[in-house]
Write an enzyme that holds these catalytic residues in place. Structure first.
Site, PDB file in Angstrom:
ATOM      1  N   PRO A   1       0.744  -1.124   0.049  1.00 59.68           N
ATOM      2  CG  PRO A   1      -0.721  -1.687   1.071  1.00 59.68           C
ATOM      3  CD  PRO A   1       0.514  -2.214   0.799  1.00 59.68           C
ATOM      4  CD  GLU A   2       2.107   3.278  -4.434  1.00 63.11           C
ATOM      5  OE1 GLU A   2       2.862   4.279  -4.596  1.00 63.11           O
ATOM      6  OE2 GLU A   2       2.530   2.638  -5.506  1.00 63.11           O
TER       7      GLU A   2
ATOM      8  NE  ARG B   1       8.806  -3.731  -6.408  1.00 60.27           N
ATOM      9  CZ  ARG B   1       8.163  -2.767  -5.071  1.00 60.27           C
ATOM     10  NH1 ARG B   1       8.258  -2.180  -4.285  1.00 60.27           N
ATOM     11  NH2 ARG B   1       6.959  -2.372  -5.492  1.00 60.27           N
TER      12      ARG B   1
END
Length: 295
Positions: free
Chosen positions: A2-3, A284
């Protein structure tokens, strides 16, 4: 993971549905039993967020710190007075969205039996919250909270935050700006989606060294991050496209028209038509447009 906008929405929800209430805190899983006992029966005074860190402040001067990490999520429920998202977190489950239970006919007779590995459960007279799968869940002091925040970069969602500290930190680093945006000690709250999307919106090559950005470029990047993250807090969704770049006037914005480059590898750029590229940066996935992001 979650950002930052999701964690700020979590803080707002805790303030709304649990603020000023005495909470029963437990650990059905058992791993947080000692920490739960330290705040059990105390009043939640305030919930605050900084980046991806959530801090729940109790009236005995102790704080429950939670970092959801990749797999953490909060589930909520309650009676007719309880209004809010029924799940926030775990993007693999809710896709950076939030689920809601809006059926007014659902009867409430207390929290349900715990399902799965519930690390922490918070219960008030009107509702409950279950935490599963967090990276961090601990009770700390105010001094320890200050030490945690001191290690983090500025949070664009803080009301008093400005670009100066971010510009200074970026200018001192030789690493790629795409790497630096994911470093929580440079800027707090940005994750993979906001990284890809704001670099695109600002036309910046992800591999440019941070210190090569001018102060003006860095400040504009900060302002754009703050803008789209504030939109995320408002909407509960990450939508970064401008109206003129969306396909088909009758199509919904979410999810197919929500992003410029994130998870759009192999598709034509919404602006120039060049294929969006998927690369790896710092272990990433990175999405970018080689034509639009030459700066």
């Amino acid at each position: 993971m979650p950002e930052g906008h999701s964690v700020h929405r979590l803080a707002a929800q805790f303030n709304s549905v649990f603020g000023g209430q005495r909470l029963a805190v437990s650990s059905p899983q058992g791993r947080f039993a000692a920490g739960a006992e330290r705040v059990n029966g105390h009043i939640l005074e305030a919930a605050r967020a900084h980046g991806k860190q959530l801090f729940l402040h109790f009236d005995n001067e102790l704080i429950l710190r939670v970092h959801l990490g990749l797999y953490g999520a909060w589930d909520f429920g309650g009676d007719e007075t309880f209004r809010g998202a029924s799940s926030i977190g775990a993007p693999r489950r809710v896709g950076e969205r939030e689920a809601y239970d809006d059926d007014p006919h659902l009867a409430y007779d207390g929290p349900p039996e715990p399902v799965g590995q519930v690390r922490a459960r918070l219960v008030s007279a009107h509702g409950w919250a279950d935490l599963r799968g967090p990276t961090a869940c601990e009770v700390i002091t105010e001094g320890e909270q200050s030490a945690v925040v001191a290690k983090l970069g500025p949070d664009p969602l803080q009301p008093d935050a400005g670009p100066d500290e971010f510009v200074r930190r970026l200018a001192s680093k030789g690493s790629a700006v795409g790497t630096l945006l994911m470093s929580q000690d440079v800027i707090a709250g940005v994750g993979n989606i906001y990284r890809a999307e704001t670099l695109f919106r600002c036309g910046l090559n992800p591999w440019r060294p941070g210190k090569s950005l001018s102060a003006e470029e860095a400040a504009l990047l900060w302002e754009d991050i703050a803008l789209v993250m504030r939109d995320g807090v408002r909407d509960g969704l990450i939508i970064t496209t401008r109206a003129e770049h969306r396909e088909g006037s009758g199509l919904p914005v979410w999810p197919d028209n929500a992003h410029y480059v994130y998870q759009r590898q192999g598709l034509g750029c919404r602006v120039c038509g060049t294929d969006v590229v998927l690369a790896e940066m710092g272990s990433r996935k990175l999405y970018w447009c080689p034509d639009c992001q030459q700066a």
